[in-house]
Structure formats: structure tokens, C-alpha cells
Enzyme design. Structure first.
Site, PDB file in Angstrom:
ATOM      1  N   ARG A  51       0.706  -0.867   0.094  1.00  0.00           N
ATOM      2  CA  ARG A  51       0.129   0.082  -0.236  1.00  0.00           C
ATOM      3  C   ARG A  51       0.793   1.161   0.051  1.00  0.00           C
ATOM      4  NH1 ARG A  51      -2.995  -4.184   1.254  1.00  0.00           N
ATOM      5  NH2 ARG A  51      -0.742  -4.198   3.181  1.00  0.00           N
ATOM      6  N   THR A  52       1.438   1.572   0.903  1.00  0.00           N
ATOM      7  CA  THR A  52       2.457   2.707   1.245  1.00  0.00           C
ATOM      8  C   THR A  52       3.236   3.021  -0.509  1.00  0.00           C
ATOM      9  OG1 THR A  52       3.006   2.172   3.051  1.00  0.00           O
ATOM     10  CG2 THR A  52       3.533   4.150   2.265  1.00  0.00           C
ATOM     11  N   LYS A  80      26.002  -4.160  -2.066  1.00  0.00           N
ATOM     12  CA  LYS A  80      27.284  -4.531  -2.322  1.00  0.00           C
ATOM     13  C   LYS A  80      28.469  -3.723  -1.250  1.00  0.00           C
ATOM     14  CE  LYS A  80      27.179  -3.219  -6.906  1.00  0.00           C
ATOM     15  NZ  LYS A  80      27.740  -2.851  -8.279  1.00  0.00           N
ATOM     16  N   ARG A 101      11.319   3.886   3.043  1.00  0.00           N
ATOM     17  CA  ARG A 101      11.106   2.768   4.159  1.00  0.00           C
ATOM     18  C   ARG A 101      12.032   2.202   4.468  1.00  0.00           C
ATOM     19  NH1 ARG A 101       5.891  -0.845   4.914  1.00  0.00           N
ATOM     20  NH2 ARG A 101       4.833   1.056   4.718  1.00  0.00           N
ATOM     21  N   HIS A 129       5.062   6.027  11.014  1.00  0.00           N
ATOM     22  CA  HIS A 129       4.770   5.622   9.906  1.00  0.00           C
ATOM     23  C   HIS A 129       3.343   7.412   9.802  1.00  0.00           C
ATOM     24  CE1 HIS A 129       3.784   4.011   6.109  1.00  0.00           C
ATOM     25  NE2 HIS A 129       3.100   3.163   6.664  1.00  0.00           N
TER      26      HIS A 129
END
Ligand code: CP
Length: 303
Positions: A51-52, A80, A101, A129
Site C-alpha cells: 500500500r505505502t 554491495k 522505508r 509511519h
């Protein structure tokens, strides 16, 4: 002009929350606008999301912007060994705004310090959030017609669930909230958030069960037990089925009550609730597009 970020929900004032509500409503009425024409937005997702990420990307597309980024850090040079510092420094050379995120608490604040362009925290570990909170508030505003005088039940994983932490802080800015926390002791609301409410003189109550009191709720905010935050899988097994909201439990609730959930759902809301008009979680997720259009245009001062 100094850049503005959205890392914690407290980065915005009450006036800004109300402005985001108003802008979200305008974008819902008229969702296709070209305010981001010529702008590039980076979406950096070091943790999974449906969703986000997709609602932010829909918001950017609807505003006419272009998107760069990754949904899996293994496809970037992080695999890496590149540091978060260097990754953010590079991306802020390319993009006008970064949406990130990351599993580590505090990583979004760090990214904002490193970046030359605004940063939106799309979830940092169990911490915050904030864009979810703004869409939750928009959903409360749309369904209840107000943000004052809300009796808000928060149910499930209140320890690791970052959405309830941000929502508690935001709703405490409005008049006469009542918070009812329903959680087993292992997943109780952390003391720092209870102290936050106590210092503001705001009422909260803690419960192990909610069948007998659910009729008081204006909003029932269900949450998933956050499996990925448990160190010991045995501890997760003990609490994973702790609350399951079923249709029959809603029989004596207020006619205006709405069930919210940030999603994804596992089993904490039975699918027999989905067709009940009190279920609002899928519309809540849709509201995220308009709220995220509003957040982006506010941070980039597009209006
Ligand atoms: N609500 C929420 O953050 O959902 P995703 O994890 O799918 O982005």
C-alpha cells in the site's frame, strides 16, 4: 527556504494536519493534476510494502511526476555494502523528494539529515509511519465528520505497531480523545506513549479483552501482530491469534463506528466483517492516495 521533512508525525502542527485533510479532500474531488510536472521523486523501500509504496507512486503519477527507486534493496548497491549515508547522498543528487522505508528505527531522521531534498518516512522499524497516520486521520474525519471527541480503540500489537504510535500522538492534538488500548501484556502500548498522554492529561485505558466494551467505540483500529519484529519465533506463536474481530461482535456497536486497519491483515479481522458497512479498511487504503498527494504537494510547496 529550508527544506521540510515528514519523519515523525510531530513534525507537522495541528494546523498542518487540518491543511492536509483539506488538501486530501480537494485531491479526492480532482485526482488528476500536473503539479509535479518536471519533478523526480525517489521511492527507496528497504522493507516490503504494497500500500505505502504503490499509493505514493499512484499519487506521484496522478500529479504528473516521474519516479525512480527500488522496492528491493538487493537490486541496489546496498547489497554491495554501500552505506545508508552514501545511498541517500547520491539519490538526493537525482531527485526532488525522497520517500524511504527502512527497518531501523531512526533511519529516516538520519536520512533527512544527510539529504539535500525533503524526506518522507514511509515507516522506520517499530517507530513511526506518519503518512499512514495522516490517511488514518483523513479516514476518521470522513467517516465521523470530526477529529475531536473520538473514542479510539487500538487493538492488537501496540508494542511493535508503528501506526498506532503515530496515530496516538496526532489524535492527542484534538479535543477530548479517549484511548482504549486492547493488547496482551507482551504487546502492550510502550510506557513512553502512555507517559506522552499522561503529560497532556489525556485519558487512556488498558484492557485484555474488548467484547464487553466495544459498544463505546467510535473507531476500532485493528492491527496485525508484527511477526518480523520478534526475535524469538516461539514468542510470536504465543500471541499471533490473540484477537480476531468477527462480524457477530459488531452487533451492538454504534451505528457510526468504523473498523480501520493499516493492512496487511493476517487473521485479526475475520473475512465475514468485510461486507459489514462498518468495515472501512479497504476505503481507508484508497484514501492513502489522496492524502499522499496532499503530503507531497505540501512538502514541495506546490500550491
Ligand atoms: N499500511 C502499510 O504500511 O502497508 P504496506 O506495508 O503494504 O505498505
Amino acid at each position: 527556504m529550508s527544506k521540510k521533512n515528514l519523519i515523525s508525525i510531530t513534525d507537522f502542527s495541528k494546523e498542518e494536519y487540518l491543511k492536509i485533510m483539506e488538501l486530501s479532500s480537494q485531491f479526492e474531488e480532482n485526482p488528476s493534476q500536473s503539479l509535479l510536472k518536471g519533478k523526480v521523486i525517489a521511492t527507496l523501500f528497504f522493507e516490503p510494502s504494497t500500500r505505502t509504496r504503490l499509493s505514493f507512486e499512484t499519487a506521484i503519477n496522478r500529479l504528473g511526476g516521474k519516479i525512480i527507486g527500488f522496492s528491493d534493496s538487493n537490486s541496489s548497491s546496498v547489497s554491495k555494502g554501500e552505506t545508508l549515508h552514501d545511498t541517500i547522498k547520491m539519490v538526493s543528487n537525482y531527485a526532488d523528494l525522497i520517500i524511504m522505508r527502512h527497518p531501523l528505527e531512526g533511519s529516516a531522521r538520519y536520512a533527512a539529515e544527510v539529504s539535500d531534498v525533503p524526506v518522507i518516512n514511509a515507516g522506520d522499524g517499530a517507530n513511526q509511519h506518519p503518512s499512514q497516520t495522516l490517511l488514518d486521520m483523513y479516514s476518521i474525519m470522513k467517516t465521523q465528520g470530526r477529529l475531536d471527541d473520538i473514542n479510539l480503540f487500538m487493538v492488537g500489537d501496540l508494542k511493535y505497531g508503528r501506526t498506532v504510535h503515530s496515530l496516538l500522538m496526532a489524535m492527542s492534538q484534538f479535543k477530548n480523545p479517549i484511548f482504549n488500548f486492547v493488547a496482551p501484556p507482551e504487546l502492550a502500548m510502550p510506557d513512553e506513549y502512555k507517559l506522552y498522554l499522561s503529560n497532556k492529561g489525556i485519558r487512556y485505558f488498558e484492557h485484555l479483552e474488548f467484547n464487553d466494551i466495544i459498544n463505546q467505540a467510535d473507531i476500532i483500529y485493528m492491527t496485525r501482530v508484527q511477526k518480523e519484529r520478534f526475535i524469538d519465533p516461539v514468542e510470536y506463536e504465543k500471541v499471533k491469534n490473540v484477537y480476531i474481530l468477527k462480524n457477530e461482535m459488531l452487533a451492538n456497536t454504534k451505528p457510526t463506528v468504523k473498523i480501520l486497519h493499516p493492512l496487511p491483515r493476517i487473521n485479526e479481522i475475520h473475512t465475514n466483517v468485510d461486507s459489514n458497512p462498518k468495515a472501512y479498511y479497504f476505503t481507508q487504503a484508497r484514501n492513502g492516495v489522496f492524502t499522499r498527494m496532499a503530503i507531497i504537494s505540501h512538502l514541495l510547496n506546490l500550491r
